[in-house]
Design an enzyme around this catalytic site. Structure first.
Site, PDB file in Angstrom:
ATOM      1  N   HIS A  26      -2.695   6.953   3.012  1.00 21.05           N
ATOM      2  CA  HIS A  26      -1.248   7.065   3.180  1.00 21.05           C
ATOM      3  C   HIS A  26      -0.766   8.295   2.396  1.00 21.05           C
ATOM      4  CE1 HIS A  26      -1.299   3.276   5.113  1.00 21.05           C
ATOM      5  NE2 HIS A  26      -0.670   2.527   4.233  1.00 21.05           N
TER       6      HIS A  26
ATOM      7  N   CYS B 231       0.813  -1.228   0.000  1.00 20.12           N
ATOM      8  CA  CYS B 231       0.000   0.000   0.000  1.00 20.12           C
ATOM      9  C   CYS B 231       0.846   1.277   0.000  1.00 20.12           C
ATOM     10  CB  CYS B 231      -0.949  -0.003   1.189  1.00 20.12           C
ATOM     11  SG  CYS B 231      -0.166  -0.469   2.745  1.00 20.12           S
TER      12      CYS B 231
HETATM   13  N1  NAP Z   1      -4.775  -3.664   6.161  1.00 18.64           N
HETATM   14  C1  NAP Z   1      -4.164  -3.264   5.049  1.00 18.64           C
HETATM   15  O1  NAP Z   1      -4.348  -2.149   4.567  1.00 18.64           O
HETATM   16  C2  NAP Z   1      -3.239  -4.199   4.323  1.00 18.64           C
HETATM   17  C3  NAP Z   1      -2.618  -3.727   3.172  1.00 18.64           C
HETATM   18  C4  NAP Z   1      -1.800  -4.585   2.452  1.00 18.64           C
HETATM   19  C5  NAP Z   1      -1.608  -5.883   2.900  1.00 18.64           C
HETATM   20  N2  NAP Z   1      -2.209  -6.325   4.034  1.00 18.64           N
HETATM   21  C6  NAP Z   1      -2.010  -7.745   4.398  1.00 18.64           C
HETATM   22  O2  NAP Z   1      -3.254  -8.415   4.190  1.00 18.64           O
HETATM   23  C7  NAP Z   1      -3.414  -9.481   5.129  1.00 18.64           C
HETATM   24  C8  NAP Z   1      -4.696  -9.268   5.915  1.00 18.64           C
HETATM   25  O3  NAP Z   1      -4.623  -8.030   6.590  1.00 18.64           O
HETATM   26  P1  NAP Z   1      -5.815  -7.505   7.482  1.00 18.64           P
HETATM   27  O4  NAP Z   1      -5.420  -6.131   7.873  1.00 18.64           O
HETATM   28  O5  NAP Z   1      -7.118  -7.723   6.790  1.00 18.64           O
HETATM   29  O6  NAP Z   1      -5.714  -8.514   8.744  1.00 18.64           O
HETATM   30  P2  NAP Z   1      -6.860  -8.928   9.795  1.00 18.64           P
HETATM   31  O7  NAP Z   1      -7.896  -7.882   9.890  1.00 18.64           O
HETATM   32  O8  NAP Z   1      -6.143  -9.342  11.023  1.00 18.64           O
HETATM   33  O9  NAP Z   1      -7.543 -10.246   9.122  1.00 18.64           O
HETATM   34  C9  NAP Z   1      -6.849 -11.442   9.034  1.00 18.64           C
HETATM   35  C10 NAP Z   1      -7.677 -12.517   8.322  1.00 18.64           C
HETATM   36  O10 NAP Z   1      -6.892 -13.712   8.269  1.00 18.64           O
HETATM   37  C11 NAP Z   1      -7.583 -14.763   8.987  1.00 18.64           C
HETATM   38  N3  NAP Z   1      -6.609 -15.561   9.746  1.00 18.64           N
HETATM   39  C12 NAP Z   1      -5.844 -15.150  10.782  1.00 18.64           C
HETATM   40  N4  NAP Z   1      -5.096 -16.192  11.233  1.00 18.64           N
HETATM   41  C13 NAP Z   1      -5.397 -17.258  10.466  1.00 18.64           C
HETATM   42  C14 NAP Z   1      -4.980 -18.617  10.441  1.00 18.64           C
HETATM   43  N5  NAP Z   1      -4.068 -19.080  11.293  1.00 18.64           N
HETATM   44  N6  NAP Z   1      -5.506 -19.438   9.502  1.00 18.64           N
HETATM   45  C15 NAP Z   1      -6.406 -18.989   8.604  1.00 18.64           C
HETATM   46  N7  NAP Z   1      -6.855 -17.702   8.581  1.00 18.64           N
HETATM   47  C16 NAP Z   1      -6.360 -16.850   9.502  1.00 18.64           C
HETATM   48  C17 NAP Z   1      -8.548 -14.062   9.916  1.00 18.64           C
HETATM   49  O11 NAP Z   1      -9.631 -14.948  10.216  1.00 18.64           O
HETATM   50  P3  NAP Z   1     -10.417 -14.874  11.632  1.00 18.64           P
HETATM   51  O12 NAP Z   1     -11.323 -13.690  11.553  1.00 18.64           O
HETATM   52  O13 NAP Z   1     -11.173 -16.150  11.642  1.00 18.64           O
HETATM   53  O14 NAP Z   1      -9.397 -14.743  12.701  1.00 18.64           O
HETATM   54  C18 NAP Z   1      -8.968 -12.869   9.053  1.00 18.64           C
HETATM   55  O15 NAP Z   1      -9.927 -13.279   8.103  1.00 18.64           O
HETATM   56  C19 NAP Z   1      -2.156  -9.433   6.012  1.00 18.64           C
HETATM   57  O16 NAP Z   1      -1.234 -10.380   5.524  1.00 18.64           O
HETATM   58  C20 NAP Z   1      -1.640  -8.022   5.850  1.00 18.64           C
HETATM   59  O17 NAP Z   1      -0.263  -7.945   6.046  1.00 18.64           O
HETATM   60  C21 NAP Z   1      -3.025  -5.504   4.747  1.00 18.64           C
END
Ligand code: NAP
Length: 363
Positions: free
Chosen positions: A253, A158
């Site tokens: 950002h 991002c």
């Molecule tokens: N936020 C951003 O702007 C952004 C930008 C670029 C990249 N990312 C990347 O995108 C990914 C998700 O980010 P997020 O901000 O959406 O995170 P988040 O809100 O913490 O969501 C994580 C997701 O992954 C699932 N999960 C967690 N642990 C797991 C496991 N052991 N096995 C299977 N599923 C699991 C969770 O399911 P449950 O609800 O069941 O726990 C939830 O659906 C990350 O890798 C992050 O680095 C995020």
């Protein structure tokens, strides 16, 4: 029956997953039919699994509320009913790499928001306006995986979306040295102020792994395909150094950037190059493509997060304060929406491009 492609969201309960669900409500080409998350959420309806964690401004779409969430690890079960998946799971890098390839091997294309495969040599990392031709490396990846239609494609981090498109629009002036500082929103860490009260009235001068991504990922996007090896070779004619700072902003950002050019442009040339910049998504009129990717703002106090983050529904980049610098040649401020263009929206546009290019089809 609907003609739309059936899509699954891996990590659909998280912050980025929710953004996918919101952006795909009423999408003309794609329909969310399967949602998967951790074993904690599996077996519950989407509404129950998310509970009070819904973080979007718009209500949860009715169409997904009663979908029963699957376990991401049950790959065959999730893959059998979808044409492709978006991936936004938060697991270890190695686990993500393995699970995304496992989905690809079931002949299910994966369009990922995660960083795990961004440096896998035959995985394209694409901003559709900048390097749509990199999707061709998928042919080499499919040979490695032994698939006919399954593959992994990713979008970049991002943080780079607020300056990499700008530098691309200025390519003819040959930028070669770039100093960038990013001021990054808390939603980039999957958080709101409710989950992260320490961020209220605070600035944290560290975001793990972010500076390396911000310096290196643009080079891969500006790279080329080595046809003999079947991999992307990053560009080596630009140096970027970056500091990434977490600021008390929910979405958006901002980047403050200094640039040196080999060919000296005038301000008028810089402004015109940004205003005229457009790419394949605009030519193909892809559903999520912004009409004008980059807007140039003349007011001294713009772009501002509160006023400008939603430019082009969060899919555009706002640029202001373009002015000469006493040490570097030019400097500017860029702003983009980190969970729309920088995450789910950028991935949806990649999937639309992949459909238009014939890589994603009905199973
Ligand atoms: N936020 C951003 O702007 C952004 C930008 C670029 C990249 N990312 C990347 O995108 C990914 C998700 O980010 P997020 O901000 O959406 O995170 P988040 O809100 O913490 O969501 C994580 C997701 O992954 C699932 N999960 C967690 N642990 C797991 C496991 N052991 N096995 C299977 N599923 C699991 C969770 O399911 P449950 O609800 O069941 O726990 C939830 O659906 C990350 O890798 C992050 O680095 C995020």
């Amino acid at each position: 029956m609907s003609d739309k492609l059936k899509v699954g969201i891996l990590g659909g309960t998280g912050m980025v997953g929710q953004r996918f669900i919101s952006l795909l409500e009423n999408h003309p080409w794609f329909e969310v039919t399967v949602i998967a998350a951790s074993p904690r959420s599996a077996g519950k309806t989407y509404e129950e699994a998310v509970g009070d964690r819904w973080k979007m401004d718009t209500p949860m779409p009715e169409a997904v509320k009663k979908i029963v969430v699957h376990n991401v690890n049950e790959v065959e079960e999730v893959a059998k009913d979808v044409d492709f998946v978006f991936s936004a799971v938060d697991m270890s890098k190695d686990e993500i790499k393995a699970i995304e390839e496992a989905y690809a091997k079931t002949e299910t294309p994966v369009v990922s928001n995660n960083s795990a495969h961004r440096w896998t040599p035959d995985v394209p990392m694409v901003v559709p306006e900048i390097n749509p031709e990199h999707m061709k490396v998928i042919e080499y990846q499919k040979k490695r995986l032994g698939t006919t239609r399954g593959f992994v494609a990713v979008k970049p981090n991002c943080s780079i979306q607020s300056y990499a498109p700008v530098l691309t629009a200025w390519k003819e002036f040959e930028p070669y040295e770039v100093v960038a500082t990013t001021y990054q929103a808390i939603s980039g860490a999957g958080k709101t102020f409710k989950d992260w009260p320490e961020m209220v009235e605070n600035v944290i001068p560290y975001i793990g792994g972010e500076e390396e991504k911000s310096e290196k990922e643009p080079l891969r996007i500006w790279g080329h395909i080595d046809e003999a090896k079947g991999e992307i070779v990053p560009a080596d004619d630009v140096k970027i150094t970056c500091q990434c700072i977490r600021v008390p902003v929910l979405n958006g950002h901002t980047a403050a950037v200094f640039v040196k050019f080999k060919k000296q442009p005038t301000k008028e040339q810089l402004v015109n190059a940004l205003r005229e910049f457009s790419g394949l998504p605009q030519e193909l009129k892809l559903p999520s493509a912004p009409e004008h990717f980059i807007q140039v703002m003349e007011e001294d106090d713009r772009p501002q997060v509160k006023l400008d983050v939603d430019y082009e529904n969060g899919m555009g980049v706002s640029v202001g304060r373009i002015r000469e610098d006493s040490i570097y040649d030019w400097k500017f401020i860029g702003l983009s929406h980190n969970t729309v263009r920088g995450a789910a929206g950028g991935a949806v546009l990649c999937a639309e491009l992949l459909k238009a290019q014939g890589y994603i089809t009905k199973k």
